[in-house]
Design an enzyme around this catalytic site. Structure first.
Site, short mmCIF file in Angstrom:
data_model
loop_
_atom_site.label_atom_id
_atom_site.label_comp_id
_atom_site.label_asym_id
_atom_site.label_seq_id
_atom_site.Cartn_x
_atom_site.Cartn_y
_atom_site.Cartn_z
N GLU A 336 0.84 -1.20 0.00
CA GLU A 336 0.00 0.00 0.00
C GLU A 336 0.88 1.25 0.00
O GLU A 336 0.49 2.30 -0.52
CB GLU A 336 -0.94 0.00 1.22
CG GLU A 336 -2.08 0.98 1.08
CD GLU A 336 -3.20 0.77 2.10
OE1 GLU A 336 -4.27 0.25 1.75
OE2 GLU A 336 -2.98 1.12 3.28
N HIS A 367 7.82 -27.21 2.40
CA HIS A 367 7.16 -28.39 1.85
C HIS A 367 6.03 -28.01 0.90
O HIS A 367 5.20 -28.84 0.56
CB HIS A 367 6.63 -29.26 2.99
CG HIS A 367 7.75 -29.70 3.91
ND1 HIS A 367 8.51 -30.82 3.68
CD2 HIS A 367 8.26 -29.11 5.02
CE1 HIS A 367 9.43 -30.92 4.62
NE2 HIS A 367 9.30 -29.90 5.45
N LYS A 477 -13.83 1.14 -4.03
CA LYS A 477 -14.80 1.53 -2.99
C LYS A 477 -15.91 2.39 -3.60
O LYS A 477 -17.08 2.22 -3.28
CB LYS A 477 -14.10 2.39 -1.91
CG LYS A 477 -13.15 1.67 -1.00
CD LYS A 477 -12.66 2.66 0.06
CE LYS A 477 -11.40 2.17 0.74
NZ LYS A 477 -10.80 3.17 1.61
O1 F6P Z 1 -8.80 1.22 2.06
C1 F6P Z 1 -7.51 1.28 2.56
C2 F6P Z 1 -7.48 1.90 3.93
O2 F6P Z 1 -7.74 3.26 3.83
C3 F6P Z 1 -6.15 1.65 4.62
O3 F6P Z 1 -5.17 2.55 4.25
C4 F6P Z 1 -6.54 1.72 6.05
O4 F6P Z 1 -5.59 1.15 6.88
C5 F6P Z 1 -7.85 0.97 6.02
O5 F6P Z 1 -8.43 1.32 4.79
C6 F6P Z 1 -8.80 1.26 7.13
O6 F6P Z 1 -9.13 2.61 7.17
P1 F6P Z 1 -9.77 3.25 8.46
O7 F6P Z 1 -8.80 3.10 9.57
O8 F6P Z 1 -10.02 4.69 8.14
O9 F6P Z 1 -11.05 2.51 8.75
#
Ligand code: F6P
Length: 504
Positions: A336, A367, A477
């Protein structure tokens, strides 16, 4: 191309021009490899000797660090300057462990004091007779505490902690079956407090409590977040909101209130020692000269294989059950952070960035996947992580065999073995690094994780990319939200057909 870019390109050219030698030749020609390529710090031994870094490559990479303005960027990181330009933010996870701008360190300490006070109150049963902790968070809001509790909490019986990240109800269901709702504390962990999976899981956990007749379910909820107002608006009482600074990135947030379940499960002293171990590596990273700087040398190794030799992946094998979650933790941290195609100022990087991180535990992996590592066509730099002291009281033969196997695999990858039958021949010359911890305790684990964080920052700086944003996770998203809102129009026929098949 500005002057710095030109200097950086020249440095890359110098690296690419270094004559390639086999590992065996390097050991013959460089009898001082161990004294140059092994660094011991904070109870960890970093052995880079079985990589192709040599007397020519190491200074060439130091040249790249100079061309990239590495020292100034590192100082800017720890000074709390804006090092995440696309989001206009500092990256102050160092301040959480005492290594940062004085005002940021003071703020982190005050927030830690608040966290500690809430932990004291929970221990004193001010929130009822809590025995179970259900931590709900995903990505950086789950992976760090999960790794730490799994590694260090095997004998801790203070609280039974479950960390649930997946929105798949099967994950929560399993916890509901074994936890007593009246004795459960729910920790909603979300930096933004907008993550749909976490919020849906939190609502389902509250419903589970209500259905079980818990009188005041919200009275058993704490929030760990950089958006306290959202948590309060969602229903968490202000006194049980543990904030952390916006400038602490999600995947770097273990050290903040996101570490709450680890502090609760292991005790406050252990959590503080974890922070101290991380701080010890931060100081090493800040102060050690480039040729002896473990996170920086590790970044050289990573970039040499991914950006120069074209390795598409790197594999991390924990030869210790307690570190079995390390590969998963590193996948987020490395991919990331450094899975980027453009530089911090928006130009194409021009070379490969982070390799895909994958891995597993030894000896299981031997293995299953090591065949490809030894005889496959792909170059895969391997990292072995092991501890000298065992984490169990069984016969010492177990731990001896475990360590012997880790060392043997590194030796075999490097040495190879000729054979008349090609199917039985090993080409060898396959690189590996080994990280050997004295033991797995809070200090060493903190140091190990901070080593990886600083390594990622170093690699990003040499590449000129921003390791602290993650816009690549947003598009999926947004599309999910649009579909949830009832709009499938505009999406491709395959996606529409899948929707129709699944939901009618
Ligand atoms: O979608 C990725 C992300 O934004 C990560 O960078 C982060 O750790 C995770 O989602 C959770 O985000 P939040 O802590 O805002 O719920």
């Amino acid at each position: 191309m500005d002057e710095r870019d030109a200097a950086r390109e020249q440095a890359w050219d110098a690296i690419a021009a270094v004559e390639r030698q086999s590992l065996a030749t390097l050991f013959e020609r460089e009898p001082d490899r161990l004294s140059r390529l092994v660094v011991e710090e904070a109870g960890l031994r970093f052995d880079f000797a079985k990589t192709h870094l040599d007397a020519a490559l190491l200074p060439a990479f130091v040249g790249l660090a100079e061309a990239a303005g590495f020292a100034a960027r590192r100082d800017a990181l720890f000074a709390g300057d804006i090092v995440n330009p696309s989001e206009g933010r500092a990256a102050e996870h160092g301040a959480e462990r005492g290594e940062g701008a004085p005002e940021s360190v003071a703020r982190a300490r005050a927030l830690h004091a608040r966290m500690r006070a809430l932990i004291d109150a929970i221990e004193a049963e001010a929130l009822g007779p809590i025995r179970h902790v259900l931590h709900l968070g995903i990505g950086g809001s789950a992976l760090g505490p999960k790794l730490v509790i799994d590694a260090l909490g095997r004998e801790a019986d203070r609280y039974d902690v479950a960390i649930v990240s997946n929105v798949d109800g099967a994950a929560l269901d399993e916890v509901f079956a074994r936890f007593d709702p009246a004795a459960t504390l729910i920790a909603v962990a979300s930096k933004t407090f907008t993550t749909t999976e976490t919020l849906l899981n939190a609502e389902s956990a509250l419903a589970w409590m209500e259905e079980a007749g818990v009188e005041d379910p919200y009275g058993q909820v704490v929030a760990l977040t950089a958006a306290p107002d959202r948590a309060i608006a969602w229903g968490v009482d202000e006194t049980r909101v543990l904030p952390f600074a916006e400038s602490v990135g999600g995947r770097y947030s273990l050290w903040s209130s996101i570490g709450f379940p680890a502090a609760l499960a292991l005790g406050w002293d252990a959590f503080e020692t974890l922070l101290e171990g991380a701080a010890a590596i931060d100081r090493h990273f800040r102060l050690a000269e480039p040729m002896r700087n473990a996170p920086l040398i590790a970044a050289f190794v990573d970039l040499y294989y991914s950006s120069v030799r074209g390795a598409g992946t790197r594999a991390v094998f924990a030869y210790d059950e307690r570190l079995r979650l390390l590969p998963a933790y590193l996948q987020q941290l490395e991919m990331e952070s450094n899975g980027k195609s453009v530089t911090a100022d928006g130009h194409p990087v021009g070379r490969d960035t982070a390799a895909i991180t994958w891995g597993g535990v030894g000896t299981d992996a031997q293995h299953a996947v090591f065949q490809l590592l030894h005889q496959g066509t792909r170059l895969v730099p391997v990292e072995f992580v092991a501890a000298i002291e065992p984490g169990h009281a069984l016969d010492e033969a177990h731990h001896r065999q475990l360590l012997v196997n880790a060392f043997a695999q590194g030796a075999a990858l490097m040495a190879g073995r000729p054979h008349d039958d090609p199917a039985r021949a090993y080409a060898g010359d396959r690189p590996s690094t080994t990280i050997l911890l004295d033991r797995i305790d809070p200090a060493r684990l903190g140091a190990l994780i901070a080593f990886y964080e600083n390594r990622v920052f170093a690699a990003a700086t040499l590449l000129g990319i921003n390791p602290f944003d993650q816009f690549g996770v947003e598009l999926g998203k947004e599309i999910a939200r649009a579909i949830e809102d009832g709009s499938t129009a505009g999406f491709d026929p395959s996606t529409r057909a899948l929707m129709a098949r699944a939901f009618g």
